[in-house]
Design a protein around this motif. Structure first.
Motif, PDB file in Angstrom:
ATOM      1  N   THR A  41       0.848  -1.189   0.000  1.00 44.93           N
ATOM      2  CA  THR A  41       0.000   0.000   0.000  1.00 44.93           C
ATOM      3  C   THR A  41       0.881   1.236   0.000  1.00 44.93           C
ATOM      4  O   THR A  41       2.049   1.193   0.424  1.00 44.93           O
ATOM      5  CB  THR A  41      -0.906   0.037   1.241  1.00 44.93           C
ATOM      6  OG1 THR A  41      -0.100   0.239   2.409  1.00 44.93           O
ATOM      7  CG2 THR A  41      -1.709  -1.240   1.384  1.00 44.93           C
ATOM      8  N   THR A  45       2.653  -0.539   3.960  1.00 46.97           N
ATOM      9  CA  THR A  45       2.496  -1.935   4.355  1.00 46.97           C
ATOM     10  C   THR A  45       2.852  -2.830   3.175  1.00 46.97           C
ATOM     11  O   THR A  45       2.420  -2.582   2.049  1.00 46.97           O
ATOM     12  CB  THR A  45       1.050  -2.231   4.800  1.00 46.97           C
ATOM     13  OG1 THR A  45       0.715  -1.373   5.892  1.00 46.97           O
ATOM     14  CG2 THR A  45       0.905  -3.672   5.249  1.00 46.97           C
ATOM     15  N   ASP A  63       5.425  -3.543   8.273  1.00 45.32           N
ATOM     16  CA  ASP A  63       4.854  -2.206   8.399  1.00 45.32           C
ATOM     17  C   ASP A  63       6.012  -1.220   8.465  1.00 45.32           C
ATOM     18  O   ASP A  63       6.649  -1.072   9.502  1.00 45.32           O
ATOM     19  CB  ASP A  63       3.993  -2.122   9.661  1.00 45.32           C
ATOM     20  CG  ASP A  63       3.327  -0.758   9.827  1.00 45.32           C
ATOM     21  OD1 ASP A  63       3.408   0.050   8.876  1.00 45.32           O
ATOM     22  OD2 ASP A  63       2.743  -0.511  10.896  1.00 45.32           O
ATOM     23  N   GLU A 104      -5.127  -3.561  -2.127  1.00 46.07           N
ATOM     24  CA  GLU A 104      -5.729  -3.637  -0.810  1.00 46.07           C
ATOM     25  C   GLU A 104      -5.163  -4.851  -0.076  1.00 46.07           C
ATOM     26  O   GLU A 104      -5.117  -5.943  -0.634  1.00 46.07           O
ATOM     27  CB  GLU A 104      -7.247  -3.753  -0.921  1.00 46.07           C
ATOM     28  CG  GLU A 104      -7.921  -2.493  -1.444  1.00 46.07           C
ATOM     29  CD  GLU A 104      -7.717  -1.315  -0.500  1.00 46.07           C
ATOM     30  OE1 GLU A 104      -7.743  -1.540   0.735  1.00 46.07           O
ATOM     31  OE2 GLU A 104      -7.533  -0.187  -0.994  1.00 46.07           O
ATOM     32  N   PRO A 105      -4.743  -4.678   1.177  1.00 40.43           N
ATOM     33  CA  PRO A 105      -4.168  -5.808   1.911  1.00 40.43           C
ATOM     34  C   PRO A 105      -5.228  -6.854   2.236  1.00 40.43           C
ATOM     35  O   PRO A 105      -6.395  -6.514   2.464  1.00 40.43           O
ATOM     36  CB  PRO A 105      -3.625  -5.154   3.185  1.00 40.43           C
ATOM     37  CG  PRO A 105      -4.439  -3.921   3.359  1.00 40.43           C
ATOM     38  CD  PRO A 105      -4.748  -3.441   1.964  1.00 40.43           C
ATOM     39  N   GLU A 110      -4.185  -6.897   7.193  1.00 42.78           N
ATOM     40  CA  GLU A 110      -4.833  -5.703   7.730  1.00 42.78           C
ATOM     41  C   GLU A 110      -5.042  -5.826   9.230  1.00 42.78           C
ATOM     42  O   GLU A 110      -4.873  -4.852   9.978  1.00 42.78           O
ATOM     43  CB  GLU A 110      -6.164  -5.470   7.011  1.00 42.78           C
ATOM     44  CG  GLU A 110      -6.931  -4.241   7.501  1.00 42.78           C
ATOM     45  CD  GLU A 110      -6.175  -2.948   7.277  1.00 42.78           C
ATOM     46  OE1 GLU A 110      -6.361  -2.030   8.084  1.00 42.78           O
ATOM     47  OE2 GLU A 110      -5.389  -2.868   6.300  1.00 42.78           O
ATOM     48  N   ARG A 111      -5.439  -7.023   9.695  1.00 42.60           N
ATOM     49  CA  ARG A 111      -5.681  -7.210  11.130  1.00 42.60           C
ATOM     50  C   ARG A 111      -4.396  -6.976  11.941  1.00 42.60           C
ATOM     51  O   ARG A 111      -4.420  -6.325  12.984  1.00 42.60           O
ATOM     52  CB  ARG A 111      -6.195  -8.632  11.389  1.00 42.60           C
ATOM     53  CG  ARG A 111      -7.662  -8.825  11.086  1.00 42.60           C
ATOM     54  CD  ARG A 111      -8.181 -10.110  11.718  1.00 42.60           C
ATOM     55  NE  ARG A 111      -7.442 -11.290  11.259  1.00 42.60           N
ATOM     56  CZ  ARG A 111      -7.793 -12.007  10.202  1.00 42.60           C
ATOM     57  NH1 ARG A 111      -8.869 -11.677   9.490  1.00 42.60           N
ATOM     58  NH2 ARG A 111      -7.087 -13.066   9.849  1.00 42.60           N
ATOM     59  N   SER A 114      -3.394  -3.093  11.738  1.00 44.92           N
ATOM     60  CA  SER A 114      -4.330  -2.256  12.496  1.00 44.92           C
ATOM     61  C   SER A 114      -4.180  -2.500  13.991  1.00 44.92           C
ATOM     62  O   SER A 114      -4.156  -1.556  14.791  1.00 44.92           O
ATOM     63  CB  SER A 114      -5.772  -2.552  12.065  1.00 44.92           C
ATOM     64  OG  SER A 114      -5.961  -2.251  10.703  1.00 44.92           O
TER      65      SER A 114
END
Length: 484
Positions: A41, A45, A63, A104-105, A110-111, A114
């Protein structure tokens, strides 16, 4: 950490590696073959699934936009941080050839990102959060201290004028992380001292019987202690045992130097500031180019690469025509890619350099360039072979583990010496033997042809193994000749 939307360089990625073995393994994974479901992204990421050799596939997420420094997670069982999969994925990403497309991850990536960012925000600035972070690190979760420190070193190696990474960081938390790492290194150095004592008590002949596995296991213990410099030296000891005639002598010498480094770390508070900085660098702690920026017309003396598996290290020697200082620039390339830094030998560069800490302060980071490289008639000042040896001896006081120093020899003639060669002082003084490795290169015959029996000026590296010529200038007017 780089700014959002800015792709890292291979230098910055490789500076995160805990040791040379990780860099080598990462280079083998920096191709599209082992990877699937890769993506990135613009927010920083990178993710992918790597085909494992045993229990894979491994889901890997990095990240690079974390507020406290780059962080990663991987499903592999490795105890090294970052692991080879995270480093390989980042190297693939730095290629910029579409191998890691933006998108898009997936939910699993994403979990993790985030959750990590939410935890970091909730924990910022509180003592409770710091205690919890320490417990998390001890449990082997995604700690950021190694990655953050590595990113600082990467910025310096990549030529960031500031010599550091631009980010917001809690100084109290950073100090505590540094203290915890120092404690781990101290424990590792203490264990290594005991292992060396056991080795010498049993006799060096036992080292020949134990084989390489004992050394590798000891090196792994040093990696666990976050002391990659100690681990690298232990591996070198393993390759010294049974390596040919007089190997016990060489092994004893290297054991003594490793013991000296151990003791230097354990007594670092008693050392002079520059020597203490050298010890910290030698055990594997990252450093930043904290010296003031110095602008000069830097003569590009030499550039050469050394290849370790699929990792290429490029060394560039510079000479300040006004300051008279000699500086070293380092850059790295992986997965078949050449290092990004390329400076033509013999030209002059108007630029600023900032030095790294340590004895001699020779390594530097390239800062602002004010003009492209241009031809120049200036040559570095030279010394005699005896003065070169004296210079190396003085340098060992500041860094006893130094392999060589940069030296320009004035008025020397290459002459044969039995099966080898040496550079003899034209005035009839001393001579320096050439290193055996250089005697097998084509550069030797270029040097002999350039001289033709007439004294020439030669720049190279002078150390305990001899002199390695890198560049030469003819007796009269003429351009520099690279001997690599």
């Amino acid at each position: 950490m780089t700014q959002q939307g800015v792709r890292w360089t291979a230098d910055q990625v490789l500076a995160l590696a805990p040791d040379a073995a990780s860099r080598e393994a990462a280079g083998r994974l920096a191709t599209a073959g082992p990877w699937s479901e890769v993506g990135s992204t613009d927010g920083g990421t990178v993710w992918g699934v790597c085909r494992g050799g045993g229990g894979g596939p491994y889901r890997t997420v990095v990240d690079v936009a974390d507020a406290s420094g780059p962080a990663c997670t991987c499903g592999c069982p490795s105890l090294r941080y970052p692991c080879k999969h995270a480093l390989g994925l980042l190297l693939l990403w730095t290629g910029g050839d579409g191998a890691v497309p933006e998108g898009e991850p997936p939910a699993w990536a994403e979990r993790w990102v985030s959750g990590r960012r939410e935890d970091a925000e909730a924990a910022a600035g509180t003592e409770t959060a710091e205690t919890g972070a320490a417990e998390t690190e001890a449990a082997g979760a995604e700690a950021v201290e190694t990655g953050a420190a590595g990113a600082e070193a990467a910025a310096g190696a990549a030529g960031d004028p500031s010599g550091s990474v631009s980010r917001t960081r809690d100084p109290v938390a950073a100090r505590r992380r540094a203290e915890r790492r120092a404690e781990r290194i101290t424990a590792g150095a203490t264990e290594l001292e005991q292992r060396l004592a056991d080795l010498l008590r049993g006799g060096l002949a036992e080292a020949e019987q134990t084989g390489y596995a004992w050394w590798e296991e000891t090196a792994a213990r040093m990696v666990d202690a976050q002391a990659p410099g100690l681990a690298s030296r232990v591996r070198e000891l393993g390759s010294t045992a049974s390596s040919g005639p007089d190997w016990p002598v060489r092994l004893l010498e290297e054991c003594a130097l490793l013991h000296l480094l151990d003791q230097g770390w354990l007594r670092r508070d008693r050392l002079a500031q520059d020597l203490a900085a050298t010890v910290r660098t030698r055990v594997g702690l990252p450093a930043t180019a904290d010296g003031p920026a110095v602008r000069d017309q830097w003569l590009i003396l030499a550039q050469y690469d050394s290849v370790d598996a699929r990792l290429t290290t490029r060394r560039v020697w510079l000479y300040g025509t006004e300051t008279g200082r000699t500086a070293l620039l380092l850059s790295y390339g992986a997965a078949g890619r050449a290092p990004e830094l390329t400076l033509p030998v013999g030209l002059s560069l108007d630029a600023e350099l900032s030095t790294y800490p340590g004895g001699g302060r020779r390594r530097a980071a390239l800062g602002k360039r004010f003009a492209p490289p241009a031809p120049v008639e200036i040559r570095p000042k030279g010394v005699t072979p005896s003065q070169a040896l004296a210079r190396y001896g003085r340098a060992l006081r500041d860094d006893p583990w130094l392999e060589s120093v940069p030296v320009t020899l004035e008025q020397v003639v290459p002459v044969p010496d039995g099966d080898s060669w040496q550079l003899a002082d034209a005035s009839g003084g001393t001579a320096l033997p050439l290193t055996p490795a250089f005697g097998n290169r084509a550069g030797l015959w270029r040097l002999v042809a350039l001289s033709g029996g007439v004294p020439v000026q030669v720049f190279g590296e002078c150390g305990h193994r001899g002199f390695t010529p890198l560049t030469a200038w003819p007796a009269g007017p003429g351009q520099a000749v690279s001997l690599n």
